[in-house]
Enzyme design. Sequence first.
Site, mmCIF file in Angstrom:
data_model
loop_
_atom_site.group_PDB
_atom_site.id
_atom_site.type_symbol
_atom_site.label_atom_id
_atom_site.label_comp_id
_atom_site.label_asym_id
_atom_site.label_seq_id
_atom_site.Cartn_x
_atom_site.Cartn_y
_atom_site.Cartn_z
ATOM 1 N N TRP A 124 15.358 119.043 162.850
ATOM 2 C CA TRP A 124 14.296 119.686 162.065
ATOM 3 C C TRP A 124 13.491 118.651 161.270
ATOM 4 O O TRP A 124 12.491 118.995 160.653
ATOM 5 C CB TRP A 124 14.859 120.767 161.146
ATOM 6 C CG TRP A 124 16.052 120.338 160.361
ATOM 7 C CD1 TRP A 124 16.046 119.762 159.141
ATOM 8 C CD2 TRP A 124 17.424 120.457 160.746
ATOM 9 N NE1 TRP A 124 17.328 119.503 158.733
ATOM 10 C CE2 TRP A 124 18.199 119.924 159.695
ATOM 11 C CE3 TRP A 124 18.072 120.963 161.881
ATOM 12 C CZ2 TRP A 124 19.595 119.887 159.736
ATOM 13 C CZ3 TRP A 124 19.460 120.918 161.920
ATOM 14 C CH2 TRP A 124 20.200 120.387 160.867
ATOM 15 N N GLU A 152 16.460 125.482 156.971
ATOM 16 C CA GLU A 152 16.841 125.683 155.568
ATOM 17 C C GLU A 152 17.749 126.903 155.415
ATOM 18 O O GLU A 152 18.676 126.904 154.619
ATOM 19 C CB GLU A 152 15.602 125.832 154.682
ATOM 20 C CG GLU A 152 14.850 124.528 154.457
ATOM 21 C CD GLU A 152 15.697 123.456 153.765
ATOM 22 O OE1 GLU A 152 16.666 123.798 153.062
ATOM 23 O OE2 GLU A 152 15.397 122.267 153.954
ATOM 24 N N GLN A 196 24.957 126.895 152.482
ATOM 25 C CA GLN A 196 26.418 127.037 152.526
ATOM 26 C C GLN A 196 27.027 126.446 153.789
ATOM 27 O O GLN A 196 28.184 126.726 154.104
ATOM 28 C CB GLN A 196 26.861 128.522 152.456
ATOM 29 C CG GLN A 196 26.114 129.377 151.475
ATOM 30 C CD GLN A 196 26.663 129.264 150.091
ATOM 31 O OE1 GLN A 196 27.706 128.663 149.873
ATOM 32 N NE2 GLN A 196 25.966 129.799 149.123
ATOM 33 N N THR A 197 26.298 125.693 154.566
ATOM 34 C CA THR A 197 26.831 125.197 155.834
ATOM 35 C C THR A 197 26.479 123.729 156.012
ATOM 36 O O THR A 197 25.387 123.308 155.638
ATOM 37 C CB THR A 197 26.241 126.025 157.008
ATOM 38 O OG1 THR A 197 26.324 127.408 156.676
ATOM 39 C CG2 THR A 197 27.008 125.784 158.292
ATOM 40 N N LEU A 202 28.588 131.023 162.197
ATOM 41 C CA LEU A 202 27.961 130.335 161.057
ATOM 42 C C LEU A 202 28.289 131.007 159.730
ATOM 43 O O LEU A 202 28.171 130.402 158.675
ATOM 44 C CB LEU A 202 26.439 130.332 161.211
ATOM 45 C CG LEU A 202 25.755 129.106 161.820
ATOM 46 C CD1 LEU A 202 24.244 129.287 161.764
ATOM 47 C CD2 LEU A 202 26.132 127.838 161.087
ATOM 48 N N TYR A 243 14.847 128.686 146.064
ATOM 49 C CA TYR A 243 15.171 127.430 146.751
ATOM 50 C C TYR A 243 14.467 127.355 148.109
ATOM 51 O O TYR A 243 13.823 126.358 148.438
ATOM 52 C CB TYR A 243 16.698 127.265 146.931
ATOM 53 C CG TYR A 243 16.953 126.105 147.851
ATOM 54 C CD1 TYR A 243 16.860 124.799 147.369
ATOM 55 C CD2 TYR A 243 17.152 126.297 149.219
ATOM 56 C CE1 TYR A 243 16.987 123.709 148.226
ATOM 57 C CE2 TYR A 243 17.273 125.223 150.085
ATOM 58 C CZ TYR A 243 17.189 123.943 149.580
ATOM 59 O OH TYR A 243 17.288 122.873 150.424
ATOM 60 N N ASP A 278 18.998 122.281 144.596
ATOM 61 C CA ASP A 278 20.224 122.793 145.225
ATOM 62 C C ASP A 278 21.419 122.068 144.598
ATOM 63 O O ASP A 278 21.259 121.328 143.615
ATOM 64 C CB ASP A 278 20.171 122.610 146.750
ATOM 65 C CG ASP A 278 20.295 121.152 147.161
ATOM 66 O OD1 ASP A 278 20.185 120.257 146.285
ATOM 67 O OD2 ASP A 278 20.523 120.893 148.357
ATOM 68 N N CYS A 280 28.012 104.292 143.754
ATOM 69 C CA CYS A 280 27.033 103.783 142.782
ATOM 70 C C CYS A 280 26.609 102.345 143.103
ATOM 71 O O CYS A 280 25.464 101.965 142.856
ATOM 72 C CB CYS A 280 27.595 103.858 141.371
ATOM 73 S SG CYS A 280 27.941 105.542 140.840
ATOM 74 N N CYS A 336 23.701 102.424 145.340
ATOM 75 C CA CYS A 336 22.711 103.451 144.996
ATOM 76 C C CYS A 336 21.339 102.833 144.714
ATOM 77 O O CYS A 336 21.233 101.923 143.887
ATOM 78 C CB CYS A 336 23.188 104.242 143.776
ATOM 79 S SG CYS A 336 21.999 105.494 143.282
ATOM 80 N N CYS A 367 19.803 105.127 136.303
ATOM 81 C CA CYS A 367 20.830 106.157 136.099
ATOM 82 C C CYS A 367 21.557 105.995 134.762
ATOM 83 O O CYS A 367 22.293 105.031 134.550
ATOM 84 C CB CYS A 367 21.838 106.101 137.247
ATOM 85 S SG CYS A 367 23.110 107.357 137.096
ATOM 86 N N THR A 416 33.078 133.352 149.818
ATOM 87 C CA THR A 416 32.847 132.666 148.552
ATOM 88 C C THR A 416 33.486 133.427 147.397
ATOM 89 O O THR A 416 34.050 132.843 146.482
ATOM 90 C CB THR A 416 31.319 132.591 148.258
ATOM 91 O OG1 THR A 416 30.625 132.544 149.483
ATOM 92 C CG2 THR A 416 30.973 131.415 147.402
HETATM 93 FE FE1 SF4 Z 1 25.868 106.606 140.843
HETATM 94 FE FE2 SF4 Z 1 23.850 107.424 139.357
HETATM 95 FE FE3 SF4 Z 1 23.407 106.620 141.789
HETATM 96 FE FE4 SF4 Z 1 24.623 108.892 141.414
HETATM 97 S S1 SF4 Z 1 22.537 108.421 140.847
HETATM 98 S S2 SF4 Z 1 25.237 107.302 142.850
HETATM 99 S S3 SF4 Z 1 25.800 108.427 139.580
HETATM 100 S S4 SF4 Z 1 24.186 105.393 140.146
#
Ligand code: SF4
Length: 347
Positions: A24, A37, A42-43, A80, A120, A138, A198, A201, A207, A295
């Site tokens: 998609w 979507e 939930q999947t 599903l 959503y 979400d 992290c 990231c 962050c 659920t």
């Molecule tokens: Fe870590 Fe923040 Fe990156 Fe999430 S957004 S992975 S908490 S550094």
Amino acid sequence: MYLEENFKDNIVHWFNNNQRSMPWRETTNPYYIWLSEVMLQQTQVKTVIDYYDRFTHRFPTIADLSEANEDEVLKYWEGLGYYSRARNFHHAVKEVQRDYNGIVPSDPENFKSLKGVGPYTQAAVMSIAFDHPLPTVDGNVFRVWSRLNNDSSDIKLQSTRKTFEQQLLPYVQEEAGTFNQSMMELGALICTPKNPLCMFCPVQENCEAFDKGTVLDLPVKTKNLKKKTIEQSVFLIRNNKGQYLLEKRQERLLNGMWEFPMFEASNAISEISHKLKHDIEPLPEHIFKLKHQFTHLTWNIKVYSVPETIDINEKVLPDNMVWFDLSNRDDYSFPVSMDKIYRFIEG
Ligand code: SF4
């Protein structure tokens, strides 16, 4: 709350280079994006891909799906779960065919008025297909955004969703679809619930939770109430041709799916006897049992065999019951629990 200038560039750049390939994501067709979507709610992605391929192969256009009958649509959804998604989607697609000449409305309010389209789905489809400036919030986005801002608001609260949507608005004024998908993909691949990566990231420098060492405390979510458990009895009732009795569920959970007759255990025998206008006497010991989790609820199902066979010529069945030949499995859509029972019988 507005993160540093480079936040959006960082996350979008990462997404453009690291996003997973999904069918998609290869299309701009809003019908396909909408379908994906709905299926993804939930999947997991890896489960959805096969279903998505089969569904779009069988119902390649809005017109094709709007002409299909519900039984067939449910058949393509079988396994599903959350079948009301399929029924609502089918219903909404018929509305699009009838009221919008088969073209998915690009106006967010019109789209939201279709059956089953919540905030959503509206934001996801409108931003990805038409770049409307609507943020998607979400589970992944709740987690990422809570952590980025070191925000301990309870994500179960509607007020938290509203606040997050407001805070995300500035980032979706351009490239809304790409930004929304970047946030969700970061949550799926890097900023995961238990072991976030992290160190890899792309927005670590933006962050606050990483900075303060609170990553694993976030997001904050109040506990669910305990799930309800229902004891269910299923009866395997045969006729003199060896066919099994099936009942179509109506106006309740799993509406439209087929099952071997199932009732709450406390009064199951009287219910089935009343329905068939015939006294049913199952063997006292169950022959198979299983547990099915939703659920909000758990079914503990015990399956009982009924030794007496019913004369097919004498018994007129209620409208929502049929005799089922085990070799005709493909003609019926079963929820997962009934498929397990079917496999057990088939041996
Ligand atoms: Fe870590 Fe923040 Fe990156 Fe999430 S957004 S992975 S908490 S550094």
